[in-house]
Write a protein that holds these residues in place. Structure first.
Motif, short mmCIF file in Angstrom:
data_model
loop_
_atom_site.label_atom_id
_atom_site.label_comp_id
_atom_site.label_asym_id
_atom_site.label_seq_id
_atom_site.Cartn_x
_atom_site.Cartn_y
_atom_site.Cartn_z
N ILE A 239 -2.17 5.95 -5.28
CA ILE A 239 -0.83 5.40 -5.05
C ILE A 239 -0.93 3.87 -4.96
O ILE A 239 -0.07 3.15 -5.48
CB ILE A 239 -0.20 6.02 -3.78
N ASN A 240 -1.98 3.40 -4.31
CA ASN A 240 -2.21 1.95 -4.22
C ASN A 240 -2.45 1.36 -5.61
O ASN A 240 -2.00 0.24 -5.91
CB ASN A 240 -3.42 1.68 -3.31
N VAL A 241 -3.16 2.09 -6.46
CA VAL A 241 -3.40 1.64 -7.84
C VAL A 241 -2.07 1.49 -8.57
O VAL A 241 -1.82 0.48 -9.24
CB VAL A 241 -4.32 2.65 -8.58
N LEU A 242 -1.19 2.48 -8.44
CA LEU A 242 0.13 2.41 -9.08
C LEU A 242 0.93 1.22 -8.56
O LEU A 242 1.60 0.53 -9.33
CB LEU A 242 0.89 3.72 -8.84
N CYS A 243 0.86 0.99 -7.26
CA CYS A 243 1.59 -0.14 -6.67
C CYS A 243 1.05 -1.46 -7.20
O CYS A 243 1.81 -2.39 -7.47
CB CYS A 243 1.49 -0.09 -5.15
N LYS A 244 -0.28 -1.54 -7.33
CA LYS A 244 -0.89 -2.78 -7.84
C LYS A 244 -0.46 -3.03 -9.28
O LYS A 244 -0.34 -4.18 -9.72
CB LYS A 244 -2.41 -2.69 -7.75
N GLU A 245 -0.23 -1.96 -10.03
CA GLU A 245 0.23 -2.08 -11.41
C GLU A 245 1.73 -2.34 -11.49
O GLU A 245 2.26 -2.53 -12.58
CB GLU A 245 -0.11 -0.80 -12.18
N LYS A 249 8.09 3.22 -9.01
CA LYS A 249 8.77 4.51 -9.18
C LYS A 249 7.76 5.63 -9.32
O LYS A 249 7.89 6.70 -8.70
CB LYS A 249 9.68 4.45 -10.42
N LYS A 250 6.70 5.40 -10.12
CA LYS A 250 5.66 6.41 -10.29
C LYS A 250 4.90 6.64 -8.99
O LYS A 250 4.45 7.75 -8.71
CB LYS A 250 4.71 6.01 -11.41
N LYS A 252 6.19 6.53 -6.01
CA LYS A 252 7.02 7.45 -5.22
C LYS A 252 6.89 8.88 -5.73
O LYS A 252 6.79 9.83 -4.95
CB LYS A 252 8.49 7.02 -5.27
N GLU A 253 6.89 9.03 -7.07
CA GLU A 253 6.77 10.37 -7.65
C GLU A 253 5.42 11.00 -7.34
O GLU A 253 5.30 12.23 -7.25
CB GLU A 253 6.97 10.28 -9.17
N PHE A 254 4.41 10.17 -7.16
CA PHE A 254 3.06 10.67 -6.88
C PHE A 254 3.01 11.39 -5.54
O PHE A 254 2.18 12.29 -5.35
CB PHE A 254 2.07 9.50 -6.90
N ILE A 255 3.91 11.01 -4.65
CA ILE A 255 3.96 11.70 -3.35
C ILE A 255 4.32 13.17 -3.57
O ILE A 255 3.73 14.07 -2.97
CB ILE A 255 4.99 11.02 -2.41
N GLY A 256 5.31 13.40 -4.45
CA GLY A 256 5.68 14.78 -4.77
C GLY A 256 4.53 15.54 -5.41
O GLY A 256 4.33 16.74 -5.14
N PHE A 257 3.75 14.86 -6.26
CA PHE A 257 2.61 15.50 -6.92
C PHE A 257 1.56 15.94 -5.90
O PHE A 257 1.05 17.06 -5.96
CB PHE A 257 2.01 14.52 -7.93
N ASN A 271 3.13 3.61 3.96
CA ASN A 271 2.96 2.17 4.19
C ASN A 271 2.54 1.43 2.93
O ASN A 271 2.95 0.29 2.69
CB ASN A 271 1.91 1.92 5.29
N THR A 272 1.71 2.10 2.12
CA THR A 272 1.27 1.48 0.86
C THR A 272 2.46 1.17 -0.04
O THR A 272 2.57 0.07 -0.60
CB THR A 272 0.29 2.43 0.13
N ILE A 273 3.37 2.12 -0.17
CA ILE A 273 4.53 1.92 -1.04
C ILE A 273 5.51 0.93 -0.42
O ILE A 273 6.06 0.06 -1.11
CB ILE A 273 5.22 3.27 -1.33
N ILE A 274 5.72 1.03 0.89
CA ILE A 274 6.63 0.09 1.57
C ILE A 274 6.14 -1.34 1.41
O ILE A 274 6.91 -2.25 1.12
CB ILE A 274 6.77 0.48 3.06
N HIS A 275 4.84 -1.53 1.60
CA HIS A 275 4.26 -2.87 1.45
C HIS A 275 4.46 -3.39 0.02
O HIS A 275 4.78 -4.57 -0.19
CB HIS A 275 2.77 -2.84 1.79
N ALA A 276 4.28 -2.51 -0.96
CA ALA A 276 4.43 -2.91 -2.36
C ALA A 276 5.87 -3.34 -2.65
O ALA A 276 6.11 -4.35 -3.32
CB ALA A 276 4.02 -1.77 -3.28
N TYR A 277 6.83 -2.57 -2.15
CA TYR A 277 8.24 -2.93 -2.34
C TYR A 277 8.55 -4.28 -1.70
O TYR A 277 9.20 -5.14 -2.29
CB TYR A 277 9.15 -1.84 -1.76
N CYS A 278 8.08 -4.46 -0.48
CA CYS A 278 8.37 -5.71 0.25
C CYS A 278 7.72 -6.91 -0.41
O CYS A 278 8.32 -7.98 -0.49
CB CYS A 278 7.90 -5.58 1.70
N SER A 279 6.48 -6.75 -0.88
CA SER A 279 5.78 -7.88 -1.48
C SER A 279 6.41 -8.29 -2.81
O SER A 279 6.22 -9.41 -3.27
CB SER A 279 4.30 -7.53 -1.70
N ARG A 280 7.21 -7.40 -3.40
CA ARG A 280 7.90 -7.72 -4.65
C ARG A 280 9.37 -8.07 -4.41
O ARG A 280 10.17 -8.09 -5.35
CB ARG A 280 7.78 -6.55 -5.64
N GLY A 281 9.72 -8.31 -3.16
CA GLY A 281 11.08 -8.73 -2.84
C GLY A 281 12.12 -7.64 -2.94
O GLY A 281 13.31 -7.92 -3.16
#
Length: 639
Positions: A239-245, A249-250, A252-257, A271-281
């Motif tokens: 999930i962190n890899v997806l956020c870094k890329e 959206k993917k 978030k979908e990975f959580i369902g997977f 927290n990983t996804i929340i941080h990614a959203y926040c760091s991108r404004g």
């Protein structure tokens, strides 16, 4: 005092120890058997056996007489060391002590790997990993060769586990040698061994840290082919890899997977996804994740709120960030220094020093010691408001509280005094920085070059520029631009263009600031055509001109009275999507007035006002002066 162990008679017999008299001028090789030294005449002198046997070694090891081992070490053949290690496989702690006393780095690759295999039987992998890292770092063999020798050692010990290979990959990861680790992974696969999930997670995490996300996905696919079951840690990494890329959206979908595979996400996942959203404004997107998180029964922690507070501050919404801090406290979470520093930074960015200092005081009341970052943020804000005395007081306060300034602290102080034109103070802080063992950075020297340039001390600026290169610090774009600006402002255009050529030699790519500075210098000389050529050169090099580029040319042509060329540049500016700025209108109106074209100037003034620009006194003065000139020219003046 604890008594020392005494050698038994059998050992003395094996090693032919005889009491001898040693002349006092000789260097003594002394072995102490008690806490009191015996008389010189009775100290035994060893005669090292010419062919020590495995039995001799094992007896000495089990008696913990390590001084004997150290004395014999240089003469021990690899075959004897190996056979001794094999005999010690049931007592790996003794094997570890043995190789430490015979010096591990003396061993050949085969013996080293056998030693590592024996030591790997210890409950903790710490010593095994240390020995593996020493072997890899030595360069005596490639990882594939080490892998092969570990395989031979494993066979000698009749071991069934493949943990040795996992340890080898983990050692590569700890050394940040990702490609070596991946090579070992594929060798394991070829030989039919399956790495542990912890080993795979180590590799995935390393590729993530190195921003090599494509390789992380390749490895993840291989894990699926080998039927290695992903753990919660694995999913969090991916999930962190997806956020870094930037694929939120993917992510978030990975959580369902992962949930479909029976793995429940935890607070780290969200927290990983929340941080990614926040760091991108994208704070609002982060809030939705927060709500989903709570809906799944996962409670947010201090990191969750810290990310949201940081995101709000980055968006220039410190008041909302303050409200988030209140909510955080209400549910019993304790903010840390990072959270307070984020709020302090947020309010400093909004020029609200009062609130920034309020949070500094609050963190102190909460028992949280301000960090060097806290002081750096506040001092930087004080300098921006030209509050030099207050900034100096902050520096003194740091010293009183025992907080050591870092390179950033000194750079803030030096930059602040340079901006204020106080070169003497800036250089004294530079000297203090050096005396405290903190090496100046490019930022430090760029500030010093800037202040020297502004004080027209270009010889000193050039000398400093050369000096730092001799030290091995390569100048960057900002430093070149500061020096070029100084020479252009002082009319040293030959030197400025020499620096441009030096940038090319050093492969430092110029930007629009570089060219704008040079264009201004040419326009000051009245060489507007050469400035125009620089604009064309910018385009050829793929550097996009900005408002300043066009306004510089418009101003240059207008001052020279070439209004046709000035308006041609204005039209070019419009054609690539740039709207005229206040500077554009100022230059054109003043040029028209100087050419006694008051009517056109008035039309341009009306256009300017319709675009929402407020004319300043210079424009009105130019218009009035221009109209008077027109009236005099037409003979309508009362004079």
């Amino acid at each position: 005092m604890k008594p020392r162990k005494v050698l038994n008679c059998q050992i003395l017999k094996h090693y032919n120890w005889k009491p001898i008299i040693i002349p006092p001028t000789h260097t003594l090789f002394s072995l102490r058997f008690t806490s009191t030294n015996p008389p010189l005449s009775t100290i035994p002198q060893t005669q090292t056996p010419t062919n020590p046997t495995q039995h001799h070694l094992l007896t000495t090891i089990h008696s913990s007489q390590w001084h004997f081992i150290e004395h014999l070490a240089p003469k021990l053949p690899s075959s004897l060391i190996s056979s001794t290690l094999l005999s010690l496989q049931q007592t790996p702690q003794s094997a570890l002590q043995f190789i430490n006393h015979i010096q591990f780095d003396r061993l050949d690759i085969k013996t080293r790997c056998l030693a590592i295999a024996v030591v790997s039987r210890l409950p903790s992998p710490r010593d095994t990993l240390y020995l593996l890292k020493e072997t890899i770092s030595s360069g005596m063999a490639s990882v594939s060769e080490i892998f092969g020798e570990l395989g031979c050692a494993r066979d000698c010990l009749s071991a069934k586990s493949s943990i040795l290979f996992d340890f080898l990959i983990m050692a590569c990861c700890q050394l940040r040698r990702a490609d070596d680790g991946l090579e070992c992974f594929y060798i394991m696969k070829e030989k039919g061994f399956v790495p542990k999930i912890e080993t795979c997670n180590n590799m995935l995490n390393l590729f993530l840290k190195l921003s090599r996300t494509e390789i992380a996905w390749v490895l993840y696919a291989e894990m699926f082919r080998l039927r290695i079951k992903s753990s919660l840690c694995t999913f969090n990494i991916m999930i962190n890899v997806l956020c870094k890329e930037g694929k939120l959206k993917k992510a978030k979908e990975f959580i369902g997977f992962m949930e479909s595979l029976g793995v429940k996400p935890n607070v780290v996942t969200y927290n990983t996804i929340i941080h990614a959203y926040c760091s991108r404004g994208r704070v609002e997107g982060a809030r939705l994740i927060l709500n989903a998180m709570r809906g799944k029964g996962v409670e947010p922690d201090a990191y969750t709120y810290g990310s949201l507070i940081c995101g709000l501050c980055k968006e220039g919404r410190p008041e909302e960030a303050s409200n988030m801090l209140v909510k955080m406290k209400e549910i019993g979470l304790v903010p840390n220094a990072v959270t307070y520093n984020t709020l302090i930074d947020g309010y400093c960015s909004k020029d609200n020093l009062e609130m920034a200092f309020t949070y500094r005081d609050e963190m102190v009341k909460q028992g949280i010691t301000p960090t060097v970052s806290t002081y750096n943020l506040l001092m930087h804000a004080l300098f921006l408001e030209s509050k030099m005395v207050e900034a100096d007081d902050m520096m003194k306060e740091m010293g009183e509280k025992g907080i050591k300034p870092d390179a950033i602290t000194y750079n803030i102080l030096i930059n602040g005094y340079c901006r204020g034109g106080n070169a003497k103070k800036a250089f004294s802080i530079h000297d203090e920085m050096m005396s405290n063992g903190i090496q100046p950075t490019r930022v430090t020297y760029t500030s010093l070059i800037y202040v020297l340039s502004k004080r027209n001390r270009m010889k000193e600026a050039d000398d400093l520029f050369e000096k730092i290169q001799i030290k091995g610090l390569l100048p960057d774009l900002v430093m070149f631009n500061a020096l070029i600006d100084g020479h252009c402002a002082n009319g040293n255009m030959d030197r400025a263009f020499a620096l441009l050529r030096e940038m090319d030699r050093k492969k430092v790519i110029p930007d629009e600031v570089t060219y704008n500075t040079l264009m201004k210098g040419r326009c000051r000389e009245g060489k507007v055509e050469e400035a125009r050529e620089l604009l064309d050169e910018m385009k050829r090099r793929g550097i996009r001109p900005d408002h300043i580029s066009f306004n510089t040319l418009i101003s240059g042509y207008s001052k020279r009275g070439d209004m046709k060329d000035a308006f041609r540049v204005r039209d070019e500016m419009l054609s690539i999507g740039f709207n005229p700025t206040l500077l554009t209108y100022n230059a054109l109106i003043q040029g028209l007035c100087n050419n006694q074209e008051g009517n056109l100037a008035e039309e341009l003034l009306r256009e300017m006002i319709s675009k929402g620009f407020s004319p300043d006194d210079r424009i009105y003065f130019s218009l009035i002066n221009g109209i008077e000139k027109v009236d005099v020219f037409l003979g309508n003046s009362d004079a």
